[in-house]
Scaffold this motif. Structure first.
Motif, PDB file in Angstrom:
ATOM      1  N   VAL A 282       0.790  -1.163  -0.010  1.00  0.00           N
ATOM      2  CA  VAL A 282       0.127  -0.043  -0.096  1.00  0.00           C
ATOM      3  C   VAL A 282       0.956   1.049   0.015  1.00  0.00           C
ATOM      4  N   VAL A 301      -2.028  -1.393  -3.764  1.00  0.00           N
ATOM      5  CA  VAL A 301      -3.024  -0.555  -3.560  1.00  0.00           C
ATOM      6  C   VAL A 301      -2.776   0.814  -3.518  1.00  0.00           C
ATOM      7  N   VAL A 327      -4.959  -1.686  -7.505  1.00  0.00           N
ATOM      8  CA  VAL A 327      -6.199  -0.952  -7.369  1.00  0.00           C
ATOM      9  C   VAL A 327      -6.058   0.473  -6.847  1.00  0.00           C
ATOM     10  N   LEU A 339      -9.689   1.307   2.841  1.00  0.00           N
ATOM     11  CA  LEU A 339      -8.715   0.664   2.800  1.00  0.00           C
ATOM     12  C   LEU A 339      -8.759  -0.824   3.274  1.00  0.00           C
ATOM     13  N   GLU A 342     -10.400  -2.925   0.605  1.00  0.00           N
ATOM     14  CA  GLU A 342      -9.657  -3.207  -0.519  1.00  0.00           C
ATOM     15  C   GLU A 342      -8.383  -4.294   0.014  1.00  0.00           C
TER      16      GLU A 342
END
Length: 386
Positions: A282, A301, A327, A339, A342
């Protein structure tokens, strides 16, 4: 060949600093140049202490110069920025006079702009390296007289642009499935997890907002962790950066044997190990962060920073998402719930996770450092070693 610092004459000067994204690609190119028999290199960086420390740790000498970004509006700060740029050009003139390089690599940002201007005045060839899908102001300026422009993305609007990919550290490039020295296998992953204190049975989510950090991303991660506190199969390794270094941590649990396992660090000193251990990354959508996660073959992400110059992070993120490797969460939609959703959806679907990882590897250019090194050698009027 091992890299060695150069405090006298240098074959090349590599300019860029202020963020990790303006340092690490240059270090990757330096490794490739050293392997090609051109290890006499000098870095020009900002006066941020971390810049010089990172370069010195890699075995190279560096000079810190005055540098300050311009505001995209009429502001008194722009007068100070102009003075800093003039000072930086003068300092770079001195560096180039002392090192007599055959070529300069300009990585973007106002450190590199000062060095590129000084190189222009001294007649030293310049090669531009652009990390983002939309070129920054400094590189647009430097490209006007550059011998070549290397880009990380297709379609970047620079004269004579060649997509080389963005160079990443050799230890990360070796994680790519196509690397002849591949370290992407289970043994390397297990060793990295042991070093980081992450159990083999857990999915590792690596979160990074860059060396400076992101308060908005940090807050969303705290919220997501609160929602995921019962997930005993997940570890979150959260790199909070300077923005979160002084904030009190609020993890649900730091116990690796109970519920969500949460690790909080200001800075990751071994990013190759962290990427080797991770299942999902992330991050913000800076070019360097995306290049490293893709080279390691990691699903992502990404949260583009709102208001970044020319929305370059939005363009970067869109390219990775179009490739099927990421994503995207717009910053306006970022919160703990989104968050957490996902992360849960991706980790809960092994086939989707594997497909995203494969797409990331296809998007990456693990030989980017060698490609940029070849452009520098050509710009210097030399031939590569066989």
């Amino acid at each position: 060949m091992s890299a060695t610092g150069c405090r006298g004459p240098a074959w090349a000067v590599i300019a860029g600093g202020g963020t990790g994204g303006h340092i690490y690609p240059g270090l990757a190119v330096a490794e490739a140049l050293a392997d090609a028999g051109r290890a006499e290199l000098h870095f020009v960086v900002s006066r941020r202490r971390l810049d010089s420390e990172v370069v010195a740790a890699a075995g190279f000498a560096a000079t810190g110069i005055c540098a300050r970004g311009f505001q995209r509006r009429i502001a008194a700060a722009n007068l100070r920025a102009a003075c800093a740029l003039a000072c930086g050009v003068w300092q770079c003139w001195g560096v180039l006079a002392r090192t007599s390089p055959k070529v300069v690599l300009a990585q973007g940002g106002y450190v590199s702009a000062a060095c590129a201007i000084a190189a222009r005045l001294r007649g030293v060839p310049v090669v531009v390296l652009e990390a983002n899908a939309v070129a920054g102001a400094a590189n647009r300026l430097s490209a006007r007289w550059a011998k070549a422009c290397a880009t990380a993305f297709d379609g970047t609007a620079l004269a004579g642009a060649v997509r080389t990919g963005l160079p990443v550290r050799a230890a990360i490039a070796r994680m790519h499935p196509d690397s002849p020295q591949g370290t992407a296998g289970g043994e390397a992953r297990s060793a990295a997890r042991a070093a980081l204190g992450v159990a083999e049975s857990r999915r590792l989510v690596l979160v990074t907002g860059g060396s400076q950090g992101s308060r908005r991303l940090n807050a969303a991660v705290d919220g997501a962790c609160a929602l995921l506190e019962d997930r005993s199969e997940v570890t979150v390794r959260h790199l909070v950066g300077q923005a979160g270094a002084n904030q009190a941590p609020s993890p649900p649990s730091e116990d690796p044997h109970r519920g969500l396992h949460y690790q909080r660090l200001a800075y990751e000193h071994d990013m190759p190990a962290a990427l080797a251990a991770a299942d999902l990354v992330v991050s913000r959508a800076g070019g360097s962060a995306l290049a490293e996660s893709a080279a390691a073959g990691r699903a992502a992400v990404v949260v583009p920073m709102a208001g970044a110059s020319a929305d370059h992070q939005v363009a970067n993120a869109a390219a990775l998402a179009a490739a099927g490797a990421a994503v995207v969460i717009p910053e306006s939609e970022l919160n703990g719930q989104r968050l957490a959703t996902e992360i849960t959806d991706i980790l809960g679907d092994p086939a989707r996770l594997e497909a995203m990882q494969a797409a990331a590897a296809r998007f990456a250019q693990p030989d980017a450092a060698g490609r940029v090194a070849a452009l520098l050698i050509a710009a210097a009027g030399e031939r590569s070693l066989p």
